[in-house]
Design an enzyme around this catalytic site. Structure first.
Site, mmCIF file in Angstrom:
data_model
loop_
_atom_site.group_PDB
_atom_site.id
_atom_site.type_symbol
_atom_site.label_atom_id
_atom_site.label_comp_id
_atom_site.label_asym_id
_atom_site.label_seq_id
_atom_site.Cartn_x
_atom_site.Cartn_y
_atom_site.Cartn_z
ATOM 1 N N HIS A 37 0.751 0.296 -10.328
ATOM 2 C CA HIS A 37 -0.114 -0.607 -9.557
ATOM 3 C C HIS A 37 -0.507 -1.835 -10.388
ATOM 4 C CE1 HIS A 37 -3.073 -0.546 -5.950
ATOM 5 N NE2 HIS A 37 -2.728 -1.786 -6.251
ATOM 6 N N ARG A 54 0.847 -1.187 0.000
ATOM 7 C CA ARG A 54 0.000 0.000 0.000
ATOM 8 C C ARG A 54 0.883 1.237 0.000
ATOM 9 N NH1 ARG A 54 -2.962 -3.240 -1.359
ATOM 10 N NH2 ARG A 54 -4.984 -3.907 -0.513
ATOM 11 N N GLU A 94 -1.998 7.927 -4.850
ATOM 12 C CA GLU A 94 -2.288 7.294 -6.130
ATOM 13 C C GLU A 94 -3.554 7.889 -6.770
ATOM 14 O OE1 GLU A 94 -2.722 2.662 -7.348
ATOM 15 O OE2 GLU A 94 -1.208 3.183 -5.862
#
Length: 354
Positions: free
Chosen positions: A320, A273, A302
């Site tokens: 990602h 994360r 993000e």
């Protein structure tokens, strides 16, 4: 409320209306829903991230279940709208659910599902790929070559780090962290130091057995150590891969103080994360320590990177994609559909679905 957005409809006469906020890989998830009398509506709007108003328009006046994405803000507004539309099920196409207010879902009687398990090896592979790319300066060298700058072999050209026999540190030795550790240990004969609140017994047994195998074949055995503190891992490891959950205790787990105790030529990898790393502090550390390298699949804000990160040659950054293998993404889509069918819609409980 936003205007209605473009949709692709499968099995228009289906009894149960299920919405997917994005098109997902594979066909099995579609067959599962349509074979069980669902009218499936897939949003085909070109927006990468849908707003709350967009999703409200998708829910409409009647919706039995919905499959959403980790980029969406699932809170009271959406869950109450889904309840009013007669819905009982929401599935996140992700292993994590930091974007989901579970308490709001509970208040509105909406069952929440996620898609763990199928991501383990794929995510670990991506973390290993980032490790290799950063340690051996693959991206830098690729850009150098494409720019036409290569004029011949040189002794110091893109010298990086050898992994064999070094120490890999894992913070969070759950499924993904342990899978990553096994890849690095078996693939590069690295020693292991890990930190986790719980003992990783299976991982320890694996390293012990592999060490015995190497010794029996005349090679240096690998070793493992469970660290008493996370700081021990940061000090001792040559490669550090982060695999914690994200909560209040792990926010900015990697901060200026912890960056400072790492080896100057360490490789730091994060495919967990984004907010577990203080990204601004990381940029400053990369500037001050050009031999320190990082591989990132996730980011604090993000889809944006903090200022300066994109300019760092000692950073490998990817968008990602840890779960982005065909098998895994199709599996996630299938699990998301099964969550809506088998786990949460009362009408489907007890039925044979596959």
């Amino acid at each position: 409320m936003a205007k209605p957005i473009s949709m692709e409809v499968w099995n228009p006469s289906g009894k149960y209306r299920v919405v997917s906020t994005k098109s997902m890989p594979g066909a099995r998830w579609i067959r599962l829903l349509t074979d069980n009398d669902c009218r499936l509506e897939i949003c085909t709007d070109p927006k990468t991230i849908l707003s709350v108003d967009d999703i409200l328009a998708l829910i409409g006046d009647r919706c039995d279940g919905i499959i959403g994405q980790l980029t969406e803000d699932w809170g009271e507004v959406l869950f109450s709208a889904l309840k009013r539309a007669g819905g009982t099920a929401f599935s996140n196409m992700a292993v994590g659910y930091n974007n989901v207010d579970v308490e709001a879902a509970n208040r509105n009687g909406i069952a929440v599902g996620n898609t763990p398990g199928v991501l383990t090896e794929t995510t670990a592979e991506l973390a290993a790929s980032l490790t290799l790319s950063a340690a051996r300066r693959i991206v830098e060298a690729d850009q150098f070559m494409r720019a036409g700058l290569y004029e011949g072999w040189l002794p110091y050209l893109f010298v990086g780090n050898l992994l064999k026999g070094q120490t890999v540190g894992v913070i969070g030795a759950g499924r993904i962290g342990s899978a990553y550790a096994r890849m690095m240990i078996e693939g590069f004969k690295m020693n292991l130091i890990y930190y986790d609140l719980y003992q990783a017994t299976r991982l320890e047994k694996f390293v012990t057995a592999y060490g015995q195998f190497l010794k029996a074949n005349g090679e240096q055995p690998v070793t493992w150590k469970r660290a008493a503190t996370m700081e021990d891992v940061l000090r001792e490891a040559d490669v550090i891969s982060l695999h914690p959950v994200l909560d209040k205790t792990t926010y900015h787990l990697i901060n200026p103080e912890r960056l400072a105790i790492m080896k100057k030529e360490a490789v730091l990898v994060n495919a967990s994360r984004g907010p577990v790393i203080d990204e601004l502090a990381l940029v400053e550390h990369l500037k001050a320590n050009p031999m320190f390298r990082v591989g990132l699949d996730v980011f604090e804000d993000e889809p944006y990177m903090k200022p300066g990160l994109a300019d760092m040659k000692n950073a490998v950054v990817v968008p990602h994609i840890a779960s982005a293998s065909k098998w895994t993404r199709e599996g996630m889509a299938t699990l998301a559909a099964l969550n809506v069918l088998a786990c949460h819609l009362q009408s489907f409980r007890g039925q044979q679905l596959i």
